[in-house]
Design a protein around this motif. Sequence first.
Motif, mmCIF file in Angstrom:
data_model
loop_
_atom_site.group_PDB
_atom_site.id
_atom_site.type_symbol
_atom_site.label_atom_id
_atom_site.label_comp_id
_atom_site.label_asym_id
_atom_site.label_seq_id
_atom_site.Cartn_x
_atom_site.Cartn_y
_atom_site.Cartn_z
ATOM 1 N N PHE A 251 0.852 -1.181 0.000
ATOM 2 C CA PHE A 251 0.000 0.000 0.000
ATOM 3 C C PHE A 251 0.896 1.242 0.000
ATOM 4 O O PHE A 251 1.507 1.571 1.010
ATOM 5 N N SER B 117 1.008 5.249 -0.620
ATOM 6 C CA SER B 117 0.085 6.385 -0.686
ATOM 7 C C SER B 117 0.831 7.651 -0.285
ATOM 8 O O SER B 117 1.047 7.902 0.894
ATOM 9 N N LYS C 164 -1.183 8.369 9.633
ATOM 10 C CA LYS C 164 -2.431 9.020 9.257
ATOM 11 C C LYS C 164 -3.101 9.451 10.551
ATOM 12 O O LYS C 164 -3.293 8.661 11.449
ATOM 13 N N LEU D 111 -5.621 10.282 13.387
ATOM 14 C CA LEU D 111 -6.962 9.843 13.769
ATOM 15 C C LEU D 111 -7.597 10.857 14.710
ATOM 16 O O LEU D 111 -8.797 11.084 14.689
ATOM 17 N N TYR E 296 -0.731 3.953 12.273
ATOM 18 C CA TYR E 296 0.548 3.652 11.643
ATOM 19 C C TYR E 296 0.231 2.883 10.372
ATOM 20 O O TYR E 296 -0.217 1.742 10.420
ATOM 21 N N MET E 297 0.431 3.554 9.260
ATOM 22 C CA MET E 297 0.074 2.960 7.982
ATOM 23 C C MET E 297 1.128 1.909 7.599
ATOM 24 O O MET E 297 2.204 1.854 8.195
ATOM 25 N N PRO E 298 0.833 1.075 6.618
ATOM 26 C CA PRO E 298 1.745 -0.044 6.313
ATOM 27 C C PRO E 298 3.203 0.392 6.139
ATOM 28 O O PRO E 298 4.118 -0.263 6.640
ATOM 29 N N LEU F 138 4.604 1.264 9.572
ATOM 30 C CA LEU F 138 4.691 0.099 10.452
ATOM 31 C C LEU F 138 5.927 -0.744 10.143
ATOM 32 O O LEU F 138 6.530 -1.322 11.046
ATOM 33 N N VAL G 262 -2.526 -6.458 3.987
ATOM 34 C CA VAL G 262 -1.460 -5.506 4.304
ATOM 35 C C VAL G 262 -1.595 -5.092 5.767
ATOM 36 O O VAL G 262 -2.665 -4.663 6.199
ATOM 37 N N GLU G 263 -0.476 -5.193 6.502
ATOM 38 C CA GLU G 263 -0.530 -4.896 7.934
ATOM 39 C C GLU G 263 -0.359 -3.409 8.205
ATOM 40 O O GLU G 263 0.500 -2.758 7.612
ATOM 41 N N LEU G 264 -1.163 -2.898 9.096
ATOM 42 C CA LEU G 264 -0.977 -1.546 9.630
ATOM 43 C C LEU G 264 -1.251 -1.632 11.124
ATOM 44 O O LEU G 264 -1.344 -2.729 11.670
ATOM 45 N N VAL H 288 -12.598 2.781 12.420
ATOM 46 C CA VAL H 288 -11.318 3.422 12.072
ATOM 47 C C VAL H 288 -10.841 2.954 10.700
ATOM 48 O O VAL H 288 -10.392 3.755 9.879
ATOM 49 N N ILE I 110 -10.197 5.086 7.279
ATOM 50 C CA ILE I 110 -8.978 5.033 6.457
ATOM 51 C C ILE I 110 -9.350 4.777 5.003
ATOM 52 O O ILE I 110 -8.859 5.443 4.089
ATOM 53 N N LEU J 152 -10.778 7.693 3.065
ATOM 54 C CA LEU J 152 -9.775 8.712 2.761
ATOM 55 C C LEU J 152 -8.749 8.220 1.752
ATOM 56 O O LEU J 152 -8.208 9.004 0.974
ATOM 57 N N GLU J 153 -8.454 6.925 1.767
ATOM 58 C CA GLU J 153 -7.321 6.422 0.997
ATOM 59 C C GLU J 153 -7.708 5.685 -0.280
ATOM 60 O O GLU J 153 -6.954 5.681 -1.239
ATOM 61 N N LEU J 154 -8.834 5.004 -0.244
ATOM 62 C CA LEU J 154 -9.211 4.178 -1.401
ATOM 63 C C LEU J 154 -10.245 4.946 -2.220
ATOM 64 O O LEU J 154 -11.423 4.948 -1.900
ATOM 65 N N ARG J 155 -9.771 5.634 -3.224
ATOM 66 C CA ARG J 155 -10.656 6.549 -3.933
ATOM 67 C C ARG J 155 -11.208 5.946 -5.224
ATOM 68 O O ARG J 155 -12.246 6.346 -5.699
ATOM 69 N N LYS K 132 -8.794 -4.452 -1.436
ATOM 70 C CA LYS K 132 -7.743 -4.192 -0.459
ATOM 71 C C LYS K 132 -8.158 -4.808 0.864
ATOM 72 O O LYS K 132 -9.337 -4.788 1.214
ATOM 73 N N PHE L 51 -6.848 -4.696 4.847
ATOM 74 C CA PHE L 51 -5.955 -4.175 5.897
ATOM 75 C C PHE L 51 -6.147 -4.996 7.169
ATOM 76 O O PHE L 51 -7.282 -5.309 7.541
#
Lengths: 581, 581
Positions: A7, A9, A33, A35, A42-44, A47, B67-69, B113, B117, B120-123, B130, B132
């Motif tokens: 990911f 961004s 990002k 909150l 903590y975005m990927p 992290l 994908v880890e966050l 949450v 995300i 805001l992120e996946l437009r 995706k 997360f």
Amino acid sequence: MKATQFFVSTLKEAPADAEVVSHKLMMRAGMIKRLGAGIYNYMPMGLRVIRKVEGIIREEMNRAGAVELLMPVVQPAELWQETGRFDKMGPELLRVKDRHGRDFIIQPTSEEVVTDIARLELRSYKQLPKNFYHIQTKFRDERRPRFGVMRGREFTMKDAYSFDRDVESAGRSYENMFQAYCQIFDRLGLEYRAVAADTGAIGGDRSHEFQVIAETGEDAIVYCPDSDYAANIELAEALPLLASRAAAGQALAKTPTPGKSTCEDVAALLGLPLSQTVKSLVLATDELNEHGEVVKTQVWLLLVRGDHELNEVKAGKIEGLKGGFRFATVGEIDAHFGCKPGYLGPIGLKQPVKIVADRTVAQMADFVCGANEADFHFTGANWGRDLPEPDLVADIRNVVAGDPSPDGKGQLAIQRGIEVGHVFYLGTKYSAAMNATFLDETGKPKPFEMGCYGIGVTRILGAAIEQNHDERGIIWPDAIAPFTVAICPIGMDRSDEVKAAAQQLYEQLQALGVDVLLDDRGERPGAMFADWELIGVPHRVVLSDRGLKEGQVEYQGRRDAEATKLALADVVAHLQARLKA
Amino acid sequence: MKATQFFVSTLKEAPADAEVVSHKLMMRAGMIKRLGAGIYNYMPMGLRVIRKVEGIIREEMNRAGAVELLMPVVQPAELWQETGRFDKMGPELLRVKDRHGRDFIIQPTSEEVVTDIARLELRSYKQLPKNFYHIQTKFRDERRPRFGVMRGREFTMKDAYSFDRDVESAGRSYENMFQAYCQIFDRLGLEYRAVAADTGAIGGDRSHEFQVIAETGEDAIVYCPDSDYAANIELAEALPLLASRAAAGQALAKTPTPGKSTCEDVAALLGLPLSQTVKSLVLATDELNEHGEVVKTQVWLLLVRGDHELNEVKAGKIEGLKGGFRFATVGEIDAHFGCKPGYLGPIGLKQPVKIVADRTVAQMADFVCGANEADFHFTGANWGRDLPEPDLVADIRNVVAGDPSPDGKGQLAIQRGIEVGHVFYLGTKYSAAMNATFLDETGKPKPFEMGCYGIGVTRILGAAIEQNHDERGIIWPDAIAPFTVAICPIGMDRSDEVKAAAQQLYEQLQALGVDVLLDDRGERPGAMFADWELIGVPHRVVLSDRGLKEGQVEYQGRRDAEATKLALADVVAHLQARLKA
């Protein structure tokens, strides 16, 4: 990792509330990002950095013999009441009631819980020394959270706690952690300094901060380039700048200084060096009765040279000020000096105050100070002649660059730093309060000698960026970069050759254990390069149709001014050499 | 790891509050330490297991393309107000105010949450699908926390959330996670079953629980040994046990049944099979006005066979009961039946009630039911003759072992299980509430199709132990044991040969990447063996002076009845073979 499976961004612009460069770059690079205030996802991409930092910390803590456990985020208030911190700590301690109305806290640290574990588990001196640590989410309800991960409310911290049988053994545990911290910060690839710090009420000389050097750092750190002396500004000792007091050369004179209420303005008006002036600071201490009512107030006048600054930590060590002090009110100042602030001084007081002179002030002669009359200062003031000797002479100022080093080995220099670690000898502060004892060789219960050792895991990301960035973005040290190498194939969708070569290089590097990213997003070269420079990947390999026709690829280190052409066959060896270096 | 550098702390007795075997054994083995009700310290021995579980989960989630966050523990209430959960959730949601009086919650999950995300992120649809995930501390303020990590308040959960462009793609994401979960639980070495579960208001058939099989499990899981049918008891469909209704053979008769208020007692008194009786359950639904006041109440009579149990989840799907129901009060029962509970039935009602008969009840003839008169039941009751056909016939009972499988392939069996994972299709429940949309191919905003996927990381420890233990202690599967192999040298302090051989074997196994523990504590053999059997290390090698004289060591698998003598030279190869198996 392939970019399309991850990911990525990035943002062209940082949000308006990001004040410092690390915050801006972490937002733009898609590492965090927001909150809420001081609370971040903590975005990927971020992290990955956190996990690498944690990995290094964990390895070195284990190597040093510390044992990892995990203490809860939500902790019962009872233990915090045993040490009194439940009541003493201010609103930065987040308090919460459960469904039954019982009090809990969201942990900012874990001294109480780990001491509780020790008193239950460590029963004999034979089990000592022991060092428990965890890497866990912390919460501190900062009044004004800011600077991204640098001063957040929720953050990740590694906190370790050592338990020893006596002071000598505790010293060895402390030294062991000090060395482990040096290993950790060396491996993180950061420029840092371990500086002596204040031990507060605990006393002794066992407190060090680990500061990442950065011009934007909030802390001033003091060191001697000619020796190993290093301390934070709160602690660094200021020697007297004058070896002895000169004889009085001038007569005391009251001089009009209309509207000049600062030492700078007065010195300029009189055409004297700022170092000839003395600054007056008025403090007050309150004596309380058992109901918390003020029964007596003492007013203090602290004097530092006009070009120096008061050090409140040092002031707080003076007998009489130790119990806490505040700045005096305008009313108190008027009652004792008969004058408003800006023109105060030690001569001609209306009511007696305790006068504390900085070491350097105590050696001054013919000095300038306020005349306790609006728009007037005295010149030619001299101790013993125009006013009594001060009640107390003490080190109460911050050192400045050029001051003599306390170890007598040269002159002090000052850098800015960001505190990312702290090692601290606690003595029996917590063990005594919680009655946490072990049985010694003679079978008698003794309180543990404790130390605590923190590292701000998430804060390290901010500090590393403040230290390592340029106008294009972040420059991660190899050890903690989200990816070590980015492979950027140009026109991968058009050229089978580029695609095959990129894939092959990707697999080769993966097989060697290199943390490599293949940018298979199909972005234009400019956008692709800008992303990885912003994100801060330290090594980049570009493959293009044209280059491959000549058997060549381009390598560029993140700090290199330009790319280097390499034979495709050599690129793996070249990268291996760079990564080892 | 050497035992002296680690922290081994076992107990002879479990604390009195430990009710279930996994709780007892985790306490005795020093895996956890209670800090408060439902809040535990994960001690070093337990944390090693947690880290191994997390490691397997992380590898398989990454392999599946998730994908880890990391989302925060403390979350602003605003997002939870958008979905209404801030108000709707009961006291199990821990709410807290910060220093400014703003509302926050301690996360029990992170739908809000992660949806924030995503919006805001996946437009664009191009960024989909995706998935997360994070592995993070959770808190649920359980009314009655118990069973150690099985029903704690603070716990670690892996929660993943998928975002898709349409239902079909969401189905693939769901299937992908289902397969990843199978991989995870296979690798954890647990016997488990994936069972279909209720989807509640979301609808559809995409909800599965992953249940670890254990006799002590809280959940009943239903499966067909002759097919792949598996569901939890809430969902498992009960077919009618009677193909068609027999003709009435008896006359209706009111029979005295003094003091016999249960079907069991009545059947025994009358000498009839329990399966000839019908149980009456009275529910009520309230219609509210805009002020939340009850304006109308409907009373319902639900009928199941005497040997069956009402399934409240199934009842809740009936039109009219969907909005929520309660059991009727004694007053309501008296008003409608003119009788106290224990003698109720569908014949001769004082006021009309809605009658819902279970599928099997609807096919019964000559059945026994309450006569709506204390101490009397009817026998020989028949639908259509003695009372009207029921208002509704539905599946409202739990299946029992031996019931026909809904897929027509055999008979159902029932096992006990512990839920450790759940995959769930959410549809647009959260995305619609939070206006989380992406632009589809035509440039129109569409809400994400979502799924959520949880695994209770810390709960897995409890479940694994409930499934794998004996009278001596825990029996960890190899993959998640705190240590895979324990080397137990006897008389290491007396014999240089034992010491050298133990050290050499330790180093050999370490070099092979085996997670080996060398017990260098100098404990007596009995104490040493008891510790590692309690802790549940799956493989043990014992070295003694006497054995080594003959070049022999003893190997014992944790499930082996007795030790096997091996040549010292063969032990590494033997272990490697065992570990591979």
